[in-house]
Design a protein around this motif. Structure first.
Motif: not given
Length: 287
Positions: A136, A162, A164, A194, A196, A280, A283-285, A287
């Motif tokens: 990340s 959003h 990954e 969610s 991709r 995605r 939002e990604e939790e 990252d």
């Protein structure tokens, strides 16, 4: 005695002769000017893919709190509308690419698959033979991934939240990834929090031979027919260090684009490094 043959008198007066001379002079000057310009003009390579640089004589508009205060030009080429695939030359610098490779080298592990209903590790063995690791932007103290991530957000118009973590992959000789979808069909993978919607591939190295990213169903070819997912066919994108490839797996209405099927052809000579950013619709939790 025979008479002499008299030469015919010219019928052109002085004004007409002067006009003709002037006309020939102007025509010659015009032709020589065009020829000179064609000699001086830089020649463009056949099939040139992009305009190398564009100067925009414009003032930036007043922007909102989250906007930019400057105008930025990021060259790109539309490779396909079916699927929607865009190519970005020189998206990252060689130094940035080498830096990402160095970050990933010590943490590489055999790549895994998200299994569909009824699949097992054994039944899918050989589908994906690369090695990789997730990194990340928050783990990169040098700020390389942060800069790349911001640029990806600009070209996709999808917020960074959003995305990954980067999946950095290495393909050695003979390694590949059979054709697959990045989007998850709930009927095959179960309910999804969610989806991709897009993928951005940043090529971190050149590949001497092989290693292309392929879209076998490009423009509807072979769709609905018996298809060998191991074949390297269709639209192919050759990896070049620093170049980026963006494609969308989902239509704006939320349905999966069947033509977004893609894979990685086997590396024949050299080594392939690529950093993949999956994006995605929410939002990604983490990252």
């Amino acid at each position: 005695m025979k008479g002499r043959v008299k030469s015919p008198k010219t019928k052109f007066g002085k004004p007409i002769v002067f006009f003709l001379c002037l006309l020939f002079f102007l025509a010659g000057f015009y032709i020589s000017t065009i020829f000179s310009q064609s000699q001086d003009a830089p020649s463009l390579p056949h099939g040139s893919r992009i305009l190398e640089s564009v100067e925009v004589d414009s003032q930036a508009m007043p922007h909102g709190e989250t906007g930019d205060s400057y105008i930025q030009s990021i060259p790109f080429q539309v490779l396909s509308w079916k699927p929607r695939a865009l190519y970005f030359p020189r998206f990252a610098t060689p130094a940035q690419c080498e830096g990402i490779i160095e970050m990933a080298k010590s943490n590489l592990k055999p790549s895994t698959l998200a299994l569909r209903k009824g699949e097992t590790d054994e039944s899918t063995k050989g589908t994906r033979t690369s090695s990789g690791t997730f990194i990340s932007a928050s783990e990169d103290d040098a700020g390389i991934l942060d800069a790349i991530e911001q640029k990806i957000s600009k070209v996709t118009m999808i917020p960074r939240t959003h995305g990954e973590a980067f999946n950095v992959l290495r393909y050695e000789i003979g390694q590949k990834y059979d054709s697959h979808y990045d989007a998850f069909n709930p009927a095959e993978y179960g309910p999804q929090k969610s989806q991709r919607v897009a993928s951005f591939l940043l090529y971190l190295s050149d590949v001497e031979e092989g290693g292309e990213t392929m879209f076998p169903f490009e423009n509807g070819a072979k769709l609905g027919m018996g298809f060998d997912y191991r074949k390297c066919t269709g639209l192919k994108v050759k990896p070049r260090q620093g170049d980026g490839l963006l494609f969308y797996s989902v239509f704006p209405n939320g349905t999966i684009d069947q033509l977004s099927l893609h894979g990685s052809c086997p590396v024949v000579k050299g080594e392939k490094w690529v950093a993949t950013k999956w994006i995605r619709d929410q939002e990604e939790e983490d990252d």
